[in-house]
Design a protein around this motif. Structure first.
Motif, PDB file in Angstrom:
ATOM      1  N   UNK A 255      24.857  50.648  38.810  1.00 17.08           N
ATOM      2  CA  UNK A 255      25.866  49.725  39.770  1.00 17.08           C
ATOM      3  C   UNK A 255      26.990  50.759  40.058  1.00 17.08           C
ATOM      4  N   UNK A 256      27.570  50.339  41.528  1.00 18.36           N
ATOM      5  CA  UNK A 256      28.810  50.801  41.855  1.00 18.36           C
ATOM      6  C   UNK A 256      29.844  50.177  41.624  1.00 18.36           C
ATOM      7  N   UNK A 257      30.961  50.741  41.662  1.00 16.73           N
ATOM      8  CA  UNK A 257      32.295  50.035  41.430  1.00 16.73           C
ATOM      9  C   UNK A 257      32.387  48.978  42.798  1.00 16.73           C
ATOM     10  N   UNK A 258      31.840  48.993  43.861  1.00 16.17           N
ATOM     11  CA  UNK A 258      32.014  48.042  44.929  1.00 16.17           C
ATOM     12  C   UNK A 258      31.044  46.842  44.494  1.00 16.17           C
ATOM     13  N   UNK A 259      30.005  47.149  44.194  1.00 12.70           N
ATOM     14  CA  UNK A 259      29.015  46.099  43.519  1.00 12.70           C
ATOM     15  C   UNK A 259      29.541  45.360  42.752  1.00 12.70           C
ATOM     16  N   UNK A 260      30.125  45.879  41.541  1.00  9.85           N
ATOM     17  CA  UNK A 260      30.939  45.183  40.350  1.00  9.85           C
ATOM     18  C   UNK A 260      31.848  44.212  40.911  1.00  9.85           C
ATOM     19  N   UNK A 261      32.924  45.020  41.970  1.00 12.44           N
ATOM     20  CA  UNK A 261      33.760  44.118  42.535  1.00 12.44           C
ATOM     21  C   UNK A 261      33.720  43.030  43.370  1.00 12.44           C
ATOM     22  N   UNK A 262      32.262  43.321  44.106  1.00 12.73           N
ATOM     23  CA  UNK A 262      31.990  42.056  44.898  1.00 12.73           C
ATOM     24  C   UNK A 262      31.600  40.932  43.954  1.00 12.73           C
ATOM     25  N   UNK A 263      30.861  41.274  42.526  1.00  9.26           N
ATOM     26  CA  UNK A 263      30.375  40.305  41.761  1.00  9.26           C
ATOM     27  C   UNK A 263      31.471  39.641  41.289  1.00  9.26           C
ATOM     28  N   UNK A 264      32.361  40.383  41.000  1.00  7.45           N
ATOM     29  CA  UNK A 264      33.761  39.569  40.402  1.00  7.45           C
ATOM     30  C   UNK A 264      34.338  38.448  41.335  1.00  7.45           C
ATOM     31  N   UNK A 265      34.714  39.031  42.488  1.00  5.53           N
ATOM     32  CA  UNK A 265      35.188  38.254  43.344  1.00  5.53           C
ATOM     33  C   UNK A 265      34.269  37.034  44.044  1.00  5.53           C
TER      34      UNK A 265
END
Length: 282
Positions: A255-265
């Motif tokens: 996974x990418x950092x943007x995917x991880x961040x979107x999941x967190x948000x």
């Protein structure tokens, strides 16, 4: 008398127009927030969205598969985190009843340009705790993120377990990084996060000598798709500090950092919270 009737009619028409368009003075004080909107927040308004058309903000969020955050309440006039006289406080959460949480990113290993683009679009507040050994190859990557209003804070020179070091060595790790970050980014950090969350009283003494105003820990940590919770109810609580990392596909199993961040948000929104800026409270 006829003039007075006409004046009341015009006033009523203007009021009706304001209600239809959603415009009101004082940040939307004329409309009731939804059940998921934090107390004091304006429903449907991004907390740090650029001034402009709401449709533009929604489009920017939709690009990343997200919805705009509700605006957070105004920060308190006096910061609620205070230590005992002569003592640096250690915090994992902020004392507040508002449904706000605080996002932080550690280390600085992954330097994904798409994450910078994502944060420029979303303009959500977050705090960076950076380690010199990890970022020294590309100090410049973090400057556009800082220019968005997100502060750069101290995470030591080399990311050691501070409990294994004496006070002098801890002071070197903290104070030298204070100077390096100040030189690179134009502002000396006020906050410090000990690597692994490991600290002792020598850490607190060293931090005080380096003009750190608080040690910052966390309540939740973001993994790839889910968060790890410290509390048994596995829920966010008002004022929680969330730990995430600058991580890429190698650490995130593809996974990418943007995917991880979107999941967190999404997790934050699903639990009815919005984001606030940590430095406004500590």
């Amino acid at each position: 008398m006829g003039w007075l009737v006409r004046k009341k009619a015009i006033g009523a028409a203007l009021f009706g127009l304001l209600m239809v368009t959603g415009c009101s003075s004082g940040g939307g004080s004329g409309s009731a927030p939804s059940a998921s909107t934090p107390s004091g927040a304006s429903a449907g308004t991004s907390s740090t969205s650029p001034s402009g058309d709401t449709a533009d903000v929604e489009a920017a969020y939709r690009k990343w598969g997200l919805k705009p955050f509700a605006a957070p309440p105004a920060p308190p006039a006096e910061k609620p985190v205070r230590g005992k006289p002569g003592e640096v406080p250690v915090v994992s959460d902020i004392p507040t009843k508002e449904k706000i949480v605080f996002v932080t990113f550690d280390d600085g290993a992954e330097k994904d340009p798409k994450f910078v683009a994502m944060m420029k679009d979303l303009k959500v507040p977050f705090t960076m705790f950076l380690t010199d050994d990890i970022i020294r190859g590309d100090y410049g990557y973090f400057k556009p993120l800082q220019e968005l209003g997100n502060s750069i804070e101290n995470h030591t020179l080399s990311h050691p377990n501070l409990r294994t070091l004496g006070e002098a060595a801890q002071k070197n790790e903290i104070c030298t990084q204070q100077k390096k970050l100040g030189a690179q980014y134009g502002k000396v950090p006020g906050l410090f996060r000990p690597p692994y969350g490991n600290w002792n009283e020598n850490t607190r003494a060293a931090a005080k000598s380096c003009d750190v105003r608080a040690l910052v820990l966390w309540r939740e940590s973001m993994q790839i798709t889910n968060m790890q919770y410290q509390r048994g109810d596995k829920k966010l609580h008002p004022g929680d500090i969330i730990l995430a990392h600058f991580r890429g596909p190698k650490e995130l199993k593809g996974a990418s950092m943007t995917e991880m961040t979107a999941n967190m948000l999404r997790h934050i929104q699903e639990q009815g919270f919005t984001l606030a800026r940590l430095e406004d409270y500590v």
